[in-house]
Motif scaffolding. Structure first.
Motif, PDB file in Angstrom:
ATOM      1  N   GLN A 119      46.283  -0.038   3.635  1.00 15.35           N
ATOM      2  CA  GLN A 119      46.898   1.286   3.512  1.00 15.35           C
ATOM      3  C   GLN A 119      47.112   1.678   2.054  1.00 15.35           C
ATOM      4  N   ARG A 120      46.870   2.957   1.758  1.00 13.57           N
ATOM      5  CA  ARG A 120      47.092   3.453   0.393  1.00 13.57           C
ATOM      6  C   ARG A 120      48.366   4.261   0.330  1.00 13.57           C
ATOM      7  N   VAL A 121      48.902   4.411  -0.873  1.00 12.50           N
ATOM      8  CA  VAL A 121      50.181   5.087  -1.031  1.00 12.50           C
ATOM      9  C   VAL A 121      50.246   5.736  -2.418  1.00 12.50           C
ATOM     10  N   ALA A 122      50.981   6.843  -2.493  1.00 16.23           N
ATOM     11  CA  ALA A 122      51.248   7.454  -3.798  1.00 16.23           C
ATOM     12  C   ALA A 122      52.224   6.560  -4.554  1.00 16.23           C
ATOM     13  N   VAL A 123      52.065   6.467  -5.865  1.00 14.71           N
ATOM     14  CA  VAL A 123      52.873   5.535  -6.654  1.00 14.71           C
ATOM     15  C   VAL A 123      53.424   6.222  -7.906  1.00 14.71           C
ATOM     16  N   ILE A 124      54.748   6.121  -8.075  1.00 14.58           N
ATOM     17  CA  ILE A 124      55.413   6.628  -9.289  1.00 14.58           C
ATOM     18  C   ILE A 124      56.447   5.587  -9.676  1.00 14.58           C
ATOM     19  N   PHE A 125      56.270   4.914 -10.782  1.00 15.41           N
ATOM     20  CA  PHE A 125      57.255   3.882 -11.130  1.00 15.41           C
ATOM     21  C   PHE A 125      57.483   3.793 -12.624  1.00 15.41           C
ATOM     22  N   GLY A 126      58.599   3.164 -12.993  1.00 17.34           N
ATOM     23  CA  GLY A 126      58.905   2.929 -14.402  1.00 17.34           C
ATOM     24  C   GLY A 126      60.339   3.272 -14.720  1.00 17.34           C
ATOM     25  N   SER A 127      60.545   3.874 -15.894  1.00 19.87           N
ATOM     26  CA  SER A 127      61.893   4.181 -16.374  1.00 19.87           C
ATOM     27  C   SER A 127      62.641   5.048 -15.355  1.00 19.87           C
ATOM     28  N   LYS A 128      63.848   4.595 -15.039  1.00 18.20           N
ATOM     29  CA  LYS A 128      64.592   5.138 -13.902  1.00 18.20           C
ATOM     30  C   LYS A 128      64.811   6.658 -13.959  1.00 18.20           C
ATOM     31  N   ASN A 129      65.242   7.161 -15.106  1.00 20.30           N
ATOM     32  CA  ASN A 129      65.581   8.582 -15.165  1.00 20.30           C
ATOM     33  C   ASN A 129      64.355   9.467 -14.959  1.00 20.30           C
ATOM     34  N   GLU A 130      63.192   9.017 -15.418  1.00 17.00           N
ATOM     35  CA  GLU A 130      61.964   9.814 -15.218  1.00 17.00           C
ATOM     36  C   GLU A 130      61.549   9.788 -13.753  1.00 17.00           C
ATOM     37  N   VAL A 131      61.605   8.606 -13.128  1.00 13.07           N
ATOM     38  CA  VAL A 131      61.206   8.506 -11.717  1.00 13.07           C
ATOM     39  C   VAL A 131      62.134   9.378 -10.871  1.00 13.07           C
ATOM     40  N   GLU A 132      63.426   9.350 -11.189  1.00 18.65           N
ATOM     41  CA  GLU A 132      64.381  10.181 -10.424  1.00 18.65           C
ATOM     42  C   GLU A 132      64.088  11.670 -10.621  1.00 18.65           C
ATOM     43  N   ARG A 133      63.721  12.045 -11.844  1.00 20.99           N
ATOM     44  CA  ARG A 133      63.372  13.449 -12.121  1.00 20.99           C
ATOM     45  C   ARG A 133      62.160  13.874 -11.275  1.00 20.99           C
ATOM     46  N   ILE A 134      61.141  13.005 -11.226  1.00 16.93           N
ATOM     47  CA  ILE A 134      59.916  13.347 -10.480  1.00 16.93           C
ATOM     48  C   ILE A 134      60.224  13.439  -8.975  1.00 16.93           C
ATOM     49  N   GLU A 135      61.089  12.553  -8.497  1.00 14.32           N
ATOM     50  CA  GLU A 135      61.510  12.630  -7.080  1.00 14.32           C
ATOM     51  C   GLU A 135      62.228  13.953  -6.825  1.00 14.32           C
ATOM     52  N   ARG A 136      63.072  14.353  -7.778  1.00 13.24           N
ATOM     53  CA  ARG A 136      63.805  15.621  -7.627  1.00 13.24           C
ATOM     54  C   ARG A 136      62.821  16.796  -7.568  1.00 13.24           C
ATOM     55  N   TYR A 137      61.785  16.752  -8.399  1.00 10.41           N
ATOM     56  CA  TYR A 137      60.788  17.832  -8.393  1.00 10.41           C
ATOM     57  C   TYR A 137      60.091  17.902  -7.025  1.00 10.41           C
ATOM     58  N   HIS A 138      59.835  16.733  -6.425  1.00  8.48           N
ATOM     59  CA  HIS A 138      59.232  16.730  -5.080  1.00  8.48           C
ATOM     60  C   HIS A 138      60.201  17.350  -4.067  1.00  8.48           C
ATOM     61  N   ALA A 139      61.477  16.961  -4.161  1.00  3.97           N
ATOM     62  CA  ALA A 139      62.473  17.477  -3.204  1.00  3.97           C
ATOM     63  C   ALA A 139      62.624  18.984  -3.369  1.00  3.97           C
ATOM     64  N   GLU A 140      62.650  19.447  -4.630  1.00  7.28           N
ATOM     65  CA  GLU A 140      62.803  20.891  -4.869  1.00  7.28           C
ATOM     66  C   GLU A 140      61.591  21.659  -4.332  1.00  7.28           C
ATOM     67  N   PHE A 141      60.431  21.067  -4.511  1.00 10.09           N
ATOM     68  CA  PHE A 141      59.204  21.708  -4.008  1.00 10.09           C
ATOM     69  C   PHE A 141      59.228  21.762  -2.474  1.00 10.09           C
ATOM     70  N   ASP A 142      59.593  20.621  -1.852  1.00  9.12           N
ATOM     71  CA  ASP A 142      59.592  20.548  -0.386  1.00  9.12           C
ATOM     72  C   ASP A 142      60.589  21.524   0.225  1.00  9.12           C
ATOM     73  N   SER A 143      61.723  21.747  -0.484  1.00  6.47           N
ATOM     74  CA  SER A 143      62.747  22.622   0.097  1.00  6.47           C
ATOM     75  C   SER A 143      62.554  24.080  -0.331  1.00  6.47           C
ATOM     76  N   GLY A 144      61.522  24.326  -1.133  1.00  4.82           N
ATOM     77  CA  GLY A 144      61.219  25.704  -1.513  1.00  4.82           C
ATOM     78  C   GLY A 144      62.066  26.241  -2.658  1.00  4.82           C
ATOM     79  N   VAL A 145      62.929  25.396  -3.261  1.00  2.00           N
ATOM     80  CA  VAL A 145      63.782  25.834  -4.371  1.00  2.00           C
ATOM     81  C   VAL A 145      62.929  26.091  -5.615  1.00  2.00           C
TER      82      VAL A 145
END
Ligand code: AHG
Ligand code: MN
Ligand code: MN
Length: 358
Positions: free
Chosen positions: A312-338
């Motif tokens: 199985q393949r998967v999307a991967v984003i890892f490394g410095s915590k604050n950047e990974v959290e920022r990228i996760e937030r961008y995904h959440a904002e996109f998914d919720s239409g904000v």
């Protein structure tokens, strides 16, 4: 031998003394390290070893196999199948799980591995590596595919070797992430980097930008903001690195911070990402989290993602915590239409391409 140095065996005895398994896990990790030394010797010979080039086969993922992919796979199977520590293995290079031959005792662990990561770089003498993940199989029965499909959070050990100017082994058994350097003269891995910690902030990102037109908007938003540097909302310049050998990119991030992305994209709709969950994303995520970093598929931690199939393949984003959290937030904002869809500054009101007449 220099006195006072911590060898891999000594380190494992100290870290695993509470594990009640007759030394099976320590024994397995020593066997994995032995295979890594053989692979290090083969890769270090370069063109002189006759190991360069492709063979006439493709693996289960349809990728052309290099001679060293196959030789590294054989080295790992050979070093690990006989010791009574394993109940089975999954390799990038084998479609089905690898059984332990009946003449050997079956042990209580499962080993998933990518024998040679970044092997497209072999012929150009760029660093490559071996990645592995260890799971518990606490049953007497022959493991089924379902036994291998454990969530990454249940890994008991994970690591990688990087075959670079120096060969290094980076390892976690769930008590921090530690790195060893191969002393070639005496043939031992020596502890050189105890308790690695990834800085929470970084000014460095790694992504294959040739895939840009296939990315999802939150990824484009993040990368554009990094590229805008001081002139954009981040207010600082970023640097970009891409080695195309994940172990080498991971290693740089462990040593000095950074963020690595191989996101989901629309290039091949059948593939939700490029990297494989069981033997690339899970072990690297365990190593990164144990070093204080974060690892996500954009919409949650990789280590909590259920496994559905061996390759199985998967999307991967890892490394410095604050950047990974920022990228996760961008995904959440996109998914919720904000989030507004990203518009390049080149096409905005003050664009180079927008004349006053338009
Ligand atoms: P492998 O050689 O085991 O197939 O893995 C290669 C992976 C990984 O090492 C690297 O980050 C990525 O593929 C490179 O992808 P690009 O070819 O898109 O740069
Ligand atoms: Mn790989
Ligand atoms: Mn590989």
């Amino acid at each position: 031998m220099q006195l006072g140095r911590t060898t891999l065996s000594k380190f494992l005895i100290e870290q695993l003394h509470e594990v009640d398994d007759n030394g099976q896990l320590a024994g397995l990790l020593v066997d994995v390290a032995a295979a890594m030394k053989s692979i290090a010797a083969m890769t270090a010979k370069g063109a002189l070893g006759g190991f360069h080039g492709a063979i006439e086969t493709t693996n289960v993922q349809g990728e052309v196999q290099k001679k060293l992919d196959v030789l590294s796979n054989d080295a790992l199977i050979d070093a690990c199948e006989w010791g009574g520590t394993l109940a089975g293995m999954i390799s990038e290079e084998n479609e089905d799980p690898i059984r332990i031959p009946s003449e050997f005792k079956r042990g209580r662990y499962l080993l998933n591995f990518d024998p040679l990561d970044g092997s497209s770089n072999i012929d150009v003498n760029v660093s490559v590596g071996t990645i592995f993940s260890v799971l518990l199989h606490d049953k007497d029965s022959e493991p089924t595919i379902d036994d291998f499909l454990q969530v990454g959070r249940r890994q008991v050990a994970a690591g990688y070797a990087i075959y670079g100017p120096a060969t290094m082994l980076v390892l976690t058994v769930g008590k921090g992430t530690h790195a060893f350097t191969l002393d070639r003269e005496i043939g031992n891995f020596i502890l050189t980097h105890e308790n690695l910690r990834i800085p929470v902030d970084t000014g460095e990102f790694a992504i294959n930008t040739s895939n840009e037109r296939f990315w999802e908007p939150p990824v484009s938003r993040y990368v554009e903001e990094c590229k805008a540097g001081k002139t954009g909302i981040r207010g600082r310049d970023f640097n970009m690195r891409w080695i195309a050998s994940m172990v080498a990119d991971v290693h740089r991030i462990l040593m000095r911070g950074g963020v690595f992305l191989y996101p989901r994209d629309t290039k091949d709709p059948k593939k939700p990402g490029r990297l494989r969950l069981l033997y690339e994303a899970n072990p690297v995520s365990f190593i990164i989290e144990q070093a204080g970093g974060a690892s996500s598929h954009g919409r949650g931690p990789i280590l909590d993602l259920p496994a559905e199939s061996p390759h199985q393949r998967v999307a991967v984003i890892f490394g410095s915590k604050n950047e990974v959290e920022r990228i996760e937030r961008y995904h959440a904002e996109f998914d919720s239409g904000v989030d507004q869809p990203y518009i390049s500054p080149l096409f905005s009101n003050r664009s180079l391409y927008r004349s006053e007449a338009i």
